[in-house]
Design an enzyme around this catalytic site. Sequence first.
Site, PDB file in Angstrom:
ATOM      1  N   LYS A 115       0.821  -1.206   0.000  1.00  0.00           N
ATOM      2  CA  LYS A 115       0.000   0.000   0.000  1.00  0.00           C
ATOM      3  C   LYS A 115       0.868   1.275   0.000  1.00  0.00           C
ATOM      4  O   LYS A 115       0.453   2.307  -0.518  1.00  0.00           O
ATOM      5  CB  LYS A 115      -0.933   0.026   1.209  1.00  0.00           C
ATOM      6  CG  LYS A 115      -1.921  -1.133   1.294  1.00  0.00           C
ATOM      7  CD  LYS A 115      -2.968  -1.080   0.201  1.00  0.00           C
ATOM      8  CE  LYS A 115      -4.055  -2.135   0.379  1.00  0.00           C
ATOM      9  NZ  LYS A 115      -3.620  -3.501  -0.007  1.00  0.00           N
TER      10      LYS A 115
HETATM   11  C1  LIG Z   1      -4.082  -4.535  -0.633  1.00  0.00           C
HETATM   12  C2  LIG Z   1      -3.302  -5.782  -0.701  1.00  0.00           C
HETATM   13  C3  LIG Z   1      -3.489  -6.720  -1.735  1.00  0.00           C
HETATM   14  C4  LIG Z   1      -4.530  -6.544  -2.832  1.00  0.00           C
HETATM   15  O1  LIG Z   1      -4.207  -5.527  -3.718  1.00  0.00           O
HETATM   16  P1  LIG Z   1      -5.319  -4.906  -4.702  1.00  0.00           P
HETATM   17  O2  LIG Z   1      -4.636  -3.803  -5.395  1.00  0.00           O
HETATM   18  O3  LIG Z   1      -6.421  -4.420  -3.804  1.00  0.00           O
HETATM   19  O4  LIG Z   1      -5.767  -5.984  -5.604  1.00  0.00           O
HETATM   20  C5  LIG Z   1      -2.705  -7.868  -1.746  1.00  0.00           C
HETATM   21  N1  LIG Z   1      -1.805  -8.096  -0.757  1.00  0.00           N
HETATM   22  C6  LIG Z   1      -1.604  -7.242   0.252  1.00  0.00           C
HETATM   23  C7  LIG Z   1      -0.619  -7.582   1.312  1.00  0.00           C
HETATM   24  C8  LIG Z   1      -2.331  -6.042   0.325  1.00  0.00           C
HETATM   25  O5  LIG Z   1      -2.133  -5.194   1.347  1.00  0.00           O
END
Ligand SMILES: *Cc1c(COP(=O)(O)O)cnc(C)c1O
Length: 490
Positions: A115
């Site tokens: 993120k």
């Molecule tokens: C948010 C997240 C995802 C999913 O990503 P998207 O862009 O929402 O598909 C996968 N793995 C982790 C660890 C995340 O924090």
Amino acid sequence: MNFIQTRGCDANKPETVTFSEAILSPIASFGGLYVPETLPELGLEFLNKHLNSSYKELASDMLSRFEIDIDNETIQKALDLYDKFDDAKNPVPVVKVKENLYVSELYHGPTRAFKDMALQPFGMVLSSIAQKRDENYIIMAATSGDTGPAALETFKNRANVQVACLYPDGGTSDVQRLQMVTEDAKNLKVIGINGVFDDAQNALKTLLASKEFNDALKEKNVSLSAANSVNFGRIIFQIIYHIHSYLELVRQDAITMGEKVYLNVPSGNFGNALGGYYAWKMGLPVEKIIISSNENNVLTRLIKEGKYDLRDSEVVSTTSPAMDILKSSNVERVLFDLFGAERTKELMNDLEEKKCYELTGVELVTLQKCFDADFCNGDEGKKYIKETFEKDGYLMDPHTATCFKSYESCSKPEIKSIIYSTAEWTKFSPVIANALTGEEDAKDLDALTSISNVAKLDIPDMIKGLFTKEITQKTVIEKEEISKEILKFI
Ligand SMILES: *Cc1c(COP(=O)(O)O)cnc(C)c1O
């Protein structure tokens, strides 16, 4: 460049908006999303030009091609935030795990999950827009674990923006909770809810729709905004690392320029995968994008069968909780790109009204030219974690592990794959410790210690430090009290 709307335009919103406008109010006509009117054509010339560029040089040039209404100085300041990552020269290392399989590590930022890749620069951009307009915003977030810490980290002490972050008390890992409740900046409020993630999310939705709440905010001269992953201000920063990862493979002599690769993405809300899709459309040589899921496998069914069906589905809790999602919001942008606004509106209406939509046979073929998919359950994921550690010496988290199954089932072995790793081992340590040693129900600190011993890895200081840091955010309340609590904070 202007932004248009995935479900067409009603009479109330303008036909097109600027990037800033799309960021500040991300919901478009008929509940749709904003998308760029066209995508810049980059092609091989751009890739060759940046073969030896730094991440920031590449990012800066790519962003400039979008011609967004953000001044260059702000963009540079936003990109400078990648300097805080483990290696300022290369914030996204790409590691060879075995023949033809490479992992692009997106978790080297301050909160140890992917993120940060988008939220770090996004926070700077949003705050700068707010300052220029002399407006105050409150960002409301409900989190099951990764978005909350990353949003708090990026907005802390930023001017003209406050954050209220709701989390289910007892529903996150210790590390994730500590990352939130030890944040002490004055513009941040962290609120634990007695309930599960859905309670927090539903409470937030109710609040956002409440006239009373919105009137109270107006009185205080504060506007609402959102930092969730439908915001194009996040998506734009998620195109860059796909291009970077490809160039890394060329630099490592793993591929020749122009050779196609698979992008294998552990997916929830589809932001990461959408970034890859846009990079492909802009000219990145991609064979296919492979979508990896856990037991919440709506995306696999959509891509395999052409049906997005939530009628008998409920979210189940898994060992990869950041992917425990049924309504994967950014899929809408792909539908728009492939089938246009009218059809997208129809499909999304079906989803809202009948909890289901179905593509035609021709549409499914089109979708499958771009995507393939598979899902991996928790036990399979743990098997991949253990095997990959023991055979290849590579340690990964349970989200990343879901990609190893689809790597086996969906890709031709002679074509190289880039798997995206979305979290460091430190963020989901009890599952990893269980996979490696069989120990059950370990607390985070014990699990971290045992992984660190088995894998001979140091626990990073920012994670270790959390366990002794003062807890400053102590509010835990019933969901009925959220509105009062937030208004008090503002
Ligand atoms: C948010 C997240 C995802 C999913 O990503 P998207 O862009 O929402 O598909 C996968 N793995 C982790 C660890 C995340 O924090």
